[in-house]
Design an enzyme around this catalytic site. Structure first.
Site, PDB file in Angstrom:
ATOM      1  N   HIS A   1       9.307 118.796  91.131  1.00 40.10           N
ATOM      2  CA  HIS A   1      10.354 119.707  91.605  1.00 40.10           C
ATOM      3  C   HIS A   1      10.258 119.890  93.116  1.00 40.10           C
ATOM      4  CE1 HIS A   1      10.053 121.684  87.405  1.00 40.10           C
ATOM      5  NE2 HIS A   1      11.224 121.066  87.439  1.00 40.10           N
TER       6      HIS A   1
ATOM      7  N   LYS B   1      15.349 131.266  75.024  1.00 38.36           N
ATOM      8  CA  LYS B   1      14.044 130.623  75.124  1.00 38.36           C
ATOM      9  C   LYS B   1      13.046 131.567  75.777  1.00 38.36           C
ATOM     10  CE  LYS B   1      13.888 126.071  76.050  1.00 38.36           C
ATOM     11  NZ  LYS B   1      14.074 124.848  76.862  1.00 38.36           N
TER      12      LYS B   1
ATOM     13  N   ARG C   1      14.512 111.182  86.808  1.00 38.12           N
ATOM     14  CA  ARG C   1      13.249 110.521  86.514  1.00 38.12           C
ATOM     15  C   ARG C   1      13.454 109.171  85.851  1.00 38.12           C
ATOM     16  NH1 ARG C   1      10.941 115.601  83.329  1.00 38.12           N
ATOM     17  NH2 ARG C   1      13.029 115.313  82.538  1.00 38.12           N
TER      18      ARG C   1
ATOM     19  N   SER D   1       7.846 120.177  83.320  1.00 38.61           N
ATOM     20  CA  SER D   1       7.180 121.469  83.131  1.00 38.61           C
ATOM     21  C   SER D   1       6.596 121.578  81.728  1.00 38.61           C
ATOM     22  CB  SER D   1       8.165 122.611  83.371  1.00 38.61           C
ATOM     23  OG  SER D   1       8.593 122.637  84.705  1.00 38.61           O
TER      24      SER D   1
END
Length: 159
Positions: free
Chosen positions: A17, A41, A90, A127
């Site tokens: 990040h 969440k 990614r 993460s």
């Protein structure tokens, strides 16, 4: 003034990040880091904790503003007159999802999305992976900044 936003949950912020935020900070006058609030969440870190960690590890850039948001990212952008979203990619699987989001965002509001290829060093990093490895006692010191490593240790009961 050229402005962009780097959105995410950042639970926690990783070196991947930081790479994207740092690169965006060289291209834009102001980079907003928007910490997404997803009430369905439960994160490892509370929103305010994430914001404080991000502020600490991005302070060196000098042009990063950190705040939370709830709702549509394009509304966050419109409220702050931000014309661009910067997203790190990614892998090809990221592109498939992010392209759909980018097309929806430009259709809804005219906000452009710029894709930045992730540094290959961080191409596997997320993460979720950091949290899982850290929870099992694995070494994540090369994956997160020092303040995040300390916060992970505190949260998971390790020093």
């Amino acid at each position: 003034m050229r402005r962009a936003v780097c959105p995410g949950s950042f639970d926690p912020i990783t070196n991947g990040h930081l790479d994207i935020i740092g690169r965006a900070s060289r291209l834009y006058d102001v980079v907003h880091v928007a910490v997404m609030i997803n009430q369905s969440k439960k994160g490892l870190f509370e929103i305010e904790e994430r914001i404080e960690l991000i502020r600490e590890v991005t302070a060196e850039f000098g042009n990063v503003q950190v705040e939370s948001f709830h709702g549509l990212l394009v509304d966050f952008c419109k409220q702050r007159d931000i014309p661009a979203i910067v997203k790190g990619l990614r892998a090809v699987s990221d592109f498939d999802y992010e392209l759909q989001m980018a097309q929806m965002n430009i259709g809804l509001s005219g906000v452009e999305t710029l894709f930045v290829p992730t540094n290959p060093t961080y191409s596997f990093l997320s993460s979720s992976l950091v949290k899982e490895v850290a929870a099992w006692g694995g070494d994540v010191s090369h994956l997160v900044p020092e303040p995040v490593l300390a916060a992970l240790g505190d949260r998971l009961g390790r020093k």
